[in-house]
Write a protein that holds these residues in place. Sequence first.
Motif, PDB file in Angstrom:
ATOM      1  N   ARG A 211       0.838  -1.208   0.000  1.00  0.00           N
ATOM      2  CA  ARG A 211       0.000   0.000   0.000  1.00  0.00           C
ATOM      3  C   ARG A 211       0.872   1.257   0.000  1.00  0.00           C
ATOM      4  N   LEU A 212       1.982   1.211   0.728  1.00  0.00           N
ATOM      5  CA  LEU A 212       2.890   2.374   0.748  1.00  0.00           C
ATOM      6  C   LEU A 212       3.544   2.579  -0.605  1.00  0.00           C
ATOM      7  N   TYR A 213       3.975   1.494  -1.249  1.00  0.00           N
ATOM      8  CA  TYR A 213       4.565   1.614  -2.589  1.00  0.00           C
ATOM      9  C   TYR A 213       3.544   2.207  -3.563  1.00  0.00           C
ATOM     10  N   ARG A 214       2.303   1.751  -3.442  1.00  0.00           N
ATOM     11  CA  ARG A 214       1.255   2.228  -4.359  1.00  0.00           C
ATOM     12  C   ARG A 214       1.051   3.740  -4.212  1.00  0.00           C
ATOM     13  N   GLN A 215       1.173   4.233  -2.987  1.00  0.00           N
ATOM     14  CA  GLN A 215       0.888   5.646  -2.725  1.00  0.00           C
ATOM     15  C   GLN A 215       2.089   6.554  -2.960  1.00  0.00           C
ATOM     16  N   ASP A 216       3.282   5.962  -3.124  1.00  0.00           N
ATOM     17  CA  ASP A 216       4.497   6.765  -3.204  1.00  0.00           C
ATOM     18  C   ASP A 216       5.012   6.824  -4.640  1.00  0.00           C
ATOM     19  N   PRO A 217       4.818   7.953  -5.335  1.00  0.00           N
ATOM     20  CA  PRO A 217       5.232   8.057  -6.731  1.00  0.00           C
ATOM     21  C   PRO A 217       6.689   8.460  -6.917  1.00  0.00           C
ATOM     22  N   SER A 218       7.407   8.709  -5.835  1.00  0.00           N
ATOM     23  CA  SER A 218       8.730   9.330  -5.970  1.00  0.00           C
ATOM     24  C   SER A 218       9.822   8.315  -6.289  1.00  0.00           C
ATOM     25  N   GLY A 219      10.754   8.745  -7.123  1.00  0.00           N
ATOM     26  CA  GLY A 219      11.975   7.987  -7.336  1.00  0.00           C
ATOM     27  C   GLY A 219      11.917   6.881  -8.372  1.00  0.00           C
ATOM     28  N   TRP A 220      10.755   6.622  -8.960  1.00  0.00           N
ATOM     29  CA  TRP A 220      10.650   5.541  -9.941  1.00  0.00           C
ATOM     30  C   TRP A 220      11.194   5.999 -11.294  1.00  0.00           C
ATOM     31  N   ARG A 221      11.977   5.146 -11.932  1.00  0.00           N
ATOM     32  CA  ARG A 221      12.538   5.458 -13.245  1.00  0.00           C
ATOM     33  C   ARG A 221      12.086   4.397 -14.245  1.00  0.00           C
ATOM     34  N   VAL A 222      11.476   4.833 -15.330  1.00  0.00           N
ATOM     35  CA  VAL A 222      10.968   3.888 -16.323  1.00  0.00           C
ATOM     36  C   VAL A 222      12.136   3.177 -16.998  1.00  0.00           C
ATOM     37  N   CYS A 223      12.023   1.837 -17.074  1.00  0.00           N
ATOM     38  CA  CYS A 223      13.095   1.069 -17.730  1.00  0.00           C
ATOM     39  C   CYS A 223      12.572   0.252 -18.909  1.00  0.00           C
ATOM     40  N   GLN A 224      11.254   0.070 -18.989  1.00  0.00           N
ATOM     41  CA  GLN A 224      10.693  -0.653 -20.133  1.00  0.00           C
ATOM     42  C   GLN A 224       9.234  -0.254 -20.294  1.00  0.00           C
ATOM     43  N   SER A 225       8.834  -0.060 -21.549  1.00  0.00           N
ATOM     44  CA  SER A 225       7.456   0.326 -21.797  1.00  0.00           C
ATOM     45  C   SER A 225       6.975  -0.361 -23.066  1.00  0.00           C
ATOM     46  N   THR A 226       5.837  -1.049 -22.962  1.00  0.00           N
ATOM     47  CA  THR A 226       5.230  -1.695 -24.118  1.00  0.00           C
ATOM     48  C   THR A 226       3.788  -1.215 -24.213  1.00  0.00           C
ATOM     49  N   GLY A 227       3.058  -1.736 -25.185  1.00  0.00           N
ATOM     50  CA  GLY A 227       1.649  -1.369 -25.298  1.00  0.00           C
ATOM     51  C   GLY A 227       0.817  -1.872 -24.129  1.00  0.00           C
ATOM     52  N   GLU A 228       1.367  -2.827 -23.378  1.00  0.00           N
ATOM     53  CA  GLU A 228       0.594  -3.441 -22.298  1.00  0.00           C
ATOM     54  C   GLU A 228       1.021  -3.023 -20.902  1.00  0.00           C
ATOM     55  N   VAL A 229       2.262  -2.555 -20.761  1.00  0.00           N
ATOM     56  CA  VAL A 229       2.744  -2.288 -19.405  1.00  0.00           C
ATOM     57  C   VAL A 229       3.888  -1.268 -19.429  1.00  0.00           C
ATOM     58  N   SER A 230       3.954  -0.489 -18.359  1.00  0.00           N
ATOM     59  CA  SER A 230       5.093   0.388 -18.120  1.00  0.00           C
ATOM     60  C   SER A 230       5.808  -0.125 -16.872  1.00  0.00           C
ATOM     61  N   VAL A 231       7.101  -0.406 -17.013  1.00  0.00           N
ATOM     62  CA  VAL A 231       7.889  -0.949 -15.902  1.00  0.00           C
ATOM     63  C   VAL A 231       8.894   0.106 -15.454  1.00  0.00           C
ATOM     64  N   SER A 232       8.928   0.369 -14.156  1.00  0.00           N
ATOM     65  CA  SER A 232       9.894   1.314 -13.608  1.00  0.00           C
ATOM     66  C   SER A 232      10.566   0.687 -12.391  1.00  0.00           C
ATOM     67  N   TRP A 233      11.627   1.305 -11.934  1.00  0.00           N
ATOM     68  CA  TRP A 233      12.380   0.729 -10.830  1.00  0.00           C
ATOM     69  C   TRP A 233      12.947   1.823  -9.943  1.00  0.00           C
ATOM     70  N   ARG A 234      13.332   1.430  -8.748  1.00  0.00           N
ATOM     71  CA  ARG A 234      14.143   2.268  -7.873  1.00  0.00           C
ATOM     72  C   ARG A 234      14.893   1.319  -6.930  1.00  0.00           C
ATOM     73  N   PRO A 235      15.962   1.793  -6.301  1.00  0.00           N
ATOM     74  CA  PRO A 235      16.710   0.911  -5.405  1.00  0.00           C
ATOM     75  C   PRO A 235      15.824   0.418  -4.259  1.00  0.00           C
ATOM     76  N   SER A 236      15.969  -0.839  -3.933  1.00  0.00           N
ATOM     77  CA  SER A 236      15.195  -1.428  -2.847  1.00  0.00           C
ATOM     78  C   SER A 236      15.733  -0.986  -1.490  1.00  0.00           C
ATOM     79  N   ALA A 237      14.825  -0.800  -0.542  1.00  0.00           N
ATOM     80  CA  ALA A 237      15.231  -0.531   0.838  1.00  0.00           C
ATOM     81  C   ALA A 237      15.365  -1.840   1.619  1.00  0.00           C
ATOM     82  N   GLU A 238      15.025  -2.960   0.966  1.00  0.00           N
ATOM     83  CA  GLU A 238      14.979  -4.257   1.653  1.00  0.00           C
ATOM     84  C   GLU A 238      16.247  -5.081   1.444  1.00  0.00           C
ATOM     85  N   PHE A 239      16.872  -4.935   0.260  1.00  0.00           N
ATOM     86  CA  PHE A 239      18.066  -5.722  -0.044  1.00  0.00           C
ATOM     87  C   PHE A 239      18.873  -4.975  -1.101  1.00  0.00           C
ATOM     88  N   ALA A 240      20.038  -5.516  -1.455  1.00  0.00           N
ATOM     89  CA  ALA A 240      20.938  -4.809  -2.373  1.00  0.00           C
ATOM     90  C   ALA A 240      20.558  -5.035  -3.833  1.00  0.00           C
TER      91      ALA A 240
END
Length: 210
Positions: free
Chosen positions: A15-44
């Motif tokens: 729920r927190l990830y869903r509400q937090d738009p900050s820091g995401w960087r798009v790395c792949q985009s198709t007609g069906e999905v947009s994929v973005s990433w940011r460094p995890s706070a859980e692991f390396a």
Amino acid sequence: MDYVGLAESAAEKMRLYRQDPSGWRVCQSTGEVSVSWRPSAEFAGNVYRAEGVVPADPQEVWECIKPVAGGRRTKWDKTVKDFEVVEAISDTVSVCRTTTPSAFVKIISPREFVDVVLIEQCEDGTMLSAATNVEHPLCPPQPNFVRGFNYPCGCFCIPIPGEPDRTQLLSFFQTDLGGYLPQTMVDSFFPASIAGFYSNLTKAVKAFKA
């Protein structure tokens, strides 16, 4: 081990990830999905956010992806070889084992993941599944698999107001594949794998409707 507490914590992080738009960087985009990433706070590694619209009603989409034994997921998702419920903790929480086939031209060998999974229906009709890695006495590491670890991850099946035959699918992937894989390979594997997941899901929904 407090499986319910761990599952609820994973759901809260979704729920927190869903509400937090900050820091995401798009790395792949198709007609069906947009994929973005940011460094995890859980692991390396990275946490991936995927957002797309599937041309089917939320219940049909949910039937294809819900994490249950004997469900449709293993029939269409090429990244899942087997899925089993190890222990049902409650009506909404279970410990599950997922195995995956080799991938990336067999450079990535078969993996296994042991997770506690929570399923929840929200007031607006959204279905949520959330998971995170756990240990379980009935799931010692298997000799033919590398043990991987899912950190808080999951997906939201979200109804679109006024469009009953379309569903917003928001997913978060946060996986340590384990083993000794070059980080550059991992970073290229996940976006392509996630895009393939959405593409295959769209085809599966149509096939099950037919």
